[in-house]
Design a protein around this motif. Sequence first.
Motif, PDB file in Angstrom:
ATOM      1  N   VAL A 355       0.850  -1.335   0.001  1.00 59.31           N
ATOM      2  CA  VAL A 355       0.010   0.028  -0.073  1.00 59.31           C
ATOM      3  C   VAL A 355       0.911   1.257  -0.050  1.00 59.31           C
ATOM      4  CG1 VAL A 355      -1.818  -0.951   1.180  1.00 59.31           C
ATOM      5  CG2 VAL A 355      -0.320   0.025   2.599  1.00 59.31           C
ATOM      6  N   ASN A 356       2.006   1.140   0.113  1.00 54.67           N
ATOM      7  CA  ASN A 356       2.974   2.087   0.289  1.00 54.67           C
ATOM      8  C   ASN A 356       3.819   2.599  -0.943  1.00 54.67           C
ATOM      9  OD1 ASN A 356       2.268   2.391   3.090  1.00 54.67           O
ATOM     10  ND2 ASN A 356       4.527   2.382   3.732  1.00 54.67           N
ATOM     11  N   GLN A 357       3.281   1.908  -2.031  1.00 51.84           N
ATOM     12  CA  GLN A 357       4.116   1.750  -3.404  1.00 51.84           C
ATOM     13  C   GLN A 357       4.041   3.201  -4.080  1.00 51.84           C
ATOM     14  OE1 GLN A 357       5.924  -0.801  -4.797  1.00 51.84           O
ATOM     15  NE2 GLN A 357       6.509   0.957  -6.117  1.00 51.84           N
ATOM     16  N   VAL A 358       5.157   3.773  -4.137  1.00 49.17           N
ATOM     17  CA  VAL A 358       5.190   5.002  -4.948  1.00 49.17           C
ATOM     18  C   VAL A 358       4.986   4.569  -6.384  1.00 49.17           C
ATOM     19  CG1 VAL A 358       6.484   7.032  -5.644  1.00 49.17           C
ATOM     20  CG2 VAL A 358       6.826   6.164  -3.177  1.00 49.17           C
ATOM     21  N   ALA A 359       3.805   5.333  -7.034  1.00 45.02           N
ATOM     22  CA  ALA A 359       3.412   4.980  -8.472  1.00 45.02           C
ATOM     23  C   ALA A 359       4.662   5.216  -9.483  1.00 45.02           C
ATOM     24  CB  ALA A 359       2.212   5.562  -8.754  1.00 45.02           C
ATOM     25  N   ASN A 360       4.838   4.369 -10.394  1.00 45.36           N
ATOM     26  CA  ASN A 360       5.897   4.284 -11.361  1.00 45.36           C
ATOM     27  C   ASN A 360       7.187   4.863 -10.867  1.00 45.36           C
ATOM     28  OD1 ASN A 360       3.704   4.086 -13.178  1.00 45.36           O
ATOM     29  ND2 ASN A 360       3.258   6.129 -13.007  1.00 45.36           N
ATOM     30  N   ALA A 361       7.610   4.359  -9.760  1.00 42.02           N
ATOM     31  CA  ALA A 361       9.007   4.713  -9.140  1.00 42.02           C
ATOM     32  C   ALA A 361       9.909   3.737 -10.199  1.00 42.02           C
ATOM     33  CB  ALA A 361       9.245   4.159  -7.761  1.00 42.02           C
ATOM     34  N   ARG A 362      10.992   4.700 -10.632  1.00 40.37           N
ATOM     35  CA  ARG A 362      12.084   3.951 -11.182  1.00 40.37           C
ATOM     36  C   ARG A 362      13.373   4.223 -10.695  1.00 40.37           C
ATOM     37  NH1 ARG A 362      15.559   4.735 -15.589  1.00 40.37           N
ATOM     38  NH2 ARG A 362      15.215   6.994 -15.625  1.00 40.37           N
ATOM     39  N   LEU A 363      13.529   5.574 -10.109  1.00 38.62           N
ATOM     40  CA  LEU A 363      14.878   5.895  -9.514  1.00 38.62           C
ATOM     41  C   LEU A 363      14.613   6.189  -7.987  1.00 38.62           C
ATOM     42  CD1 LEU A 363      16.238   7.836 -12.353  1.00 38.62           C
ATOM     43  CD2 LEU A 363      17.351   5.798 -11.184  1.00 38.62           C
ATOM     44  N   GLY A 364      15.269   5.575  -7.023  1.00 40.08           N
ATOM     45  CA  GLY A 364      15.157   5.780  -5.612  1.00 40.08           C
ATOM     46  C   GLY A 364      16.565   5.964  -4.920  1.00 40.08           C
TER      47      GLY A 364
END
Lengths: 384, 131
Positions: A355-364
């Motif tokens: 539920v904590n997923q950041v949408a479309n996260a590619r670079l963290g």
Amino acid sequence: MRDVSIVGLGQTPVGEHWDTSLRELGFRALESALKDAKAERVEALYVGNMLSGHLTGQEHIAALIADFAGLRGIEAIKIEAACASGAAALRVGYAMVAGGLADLVAVVGVEKMTDQAPETVTAAMSMGVDADYEAMQGLTHMGVGAMLMRRYMHEHGFKREDFANFAITAHANAAGNPNAMYRSPISARLFNEAKPIADPISMFDSAPAADGAACVILAPTEIAREFSDKPVRIRASAVATDTVAADDRRDPLYLEAAAISAQKAFAAAGLGPDDIDLLETHDAFTILSALSLEACGFAPRGGGVRLAQNGEIGLRGRIPITTMGGLKARGNPVGAAGLYQIVEVAQQMRGDAGVNQVANARLGMAQNIGGTGGTVVTTILERL
Amino acid sequence: MEVARYWRTTRQRYQLVGEVCPNCSGKIFPPRDVCPTCEKEAKTPFAFSGVGEVYSYSTVYQAAAGYEKATPYTVAMIRLAEGPLVSAQLTDIDDKDVAIGMPVEMVTRVLREDGDRGMLVYGYKFRPVMV
């Protein structure tokens, strides 16, 4: 240099593990990461830990954990850089794989703090500041953080209440993290009414001491898919140092090591702050999140708190931070904190953050701060 | 605190002795033998006046072992008149009356007690400048 990826993740819940020893904690994280990577052995083990000698009376813990895990014979070394020990250990593991000295490496961050009384833990945490000239005067790690916060409020015209959103965001995100220590949301009122522990820092500005261990398995990217369907690439890794005593800095409110390591990481990756989808800040104190955001270029000087006030640090904000609860609410097993950050960013890159997923996260990105800024490790991860 | 460590830092703790850089004339505290500004060797002792003003401060309620008896106490970063910042406790003042910019001066006080039979560690604290 070879390209390096994370091919296995493991972590224990963060909390008070009175029934679990230091070596067992380390082993459990290692065991679940090995299982995640479908691997049985690694060539080397690097253990990030700050306080095993002082709080458990045990040094030499890399060999101890390797032995306990049935990995007798492998290379195993502990790495210490105060609160930045976890990510510093990752840095060493990364260098080993990138440099071709090993193909499969485990990096564990582990800390056991809750066996000891609060004044002992406070004294231990204060070993990350200058012993002769800060701690000897009665300064604690938190006391130095508090003086930075007060000066920041003075220079930029903020009140204590203006920092509330850092803690509220961390607690809101921890609610969705099954491994977090404090999974209950907090209100602005609760934050505002909390009593100081080192004025202006209250318990809601400060991360709780805890037990826990986290682990990643590293491999060259070219063979990463043999171990994982969702490898996460280490796009950049950088470490920088500053004076250990905060009062020796040209400007105590500018975390120079944070700025230098971020610049090195951005330069190595050919990226800038605008490319980053989420940032794990080292929120041992709310002020450190603000200073980290500013040093990395996500906000101008004095603008870190404004980002929080404007709600831009939430999961759907411009730059989500502490996406799984941060040190504040996931908990701060200090030498493991940097590895928890890495595991959590990797979960986001895999799309496994629930539920904590950041949408479309590619670079963290993760920034792990030792002491009050004496060592800072910046790591950028990329979804493959 | 260990006896040898006590004696080797006595000049700093009793007299606020640092160094002056022969190259850029920068004043250095604590002594470090290399000038943090110009990175040249700097071993010339320099005694600070002990006068400065409060740069920031915090009242500590959760002390480390060895300092519990004094809790709560107020710590500060002091901007010394000669330039450097130094961290120390404030004394002879109510916690509520401390403010950034307040003029202070160095005094010698007990910093910590190592248990009932251990050493009393003396060193510098700062108090408001007496008018």
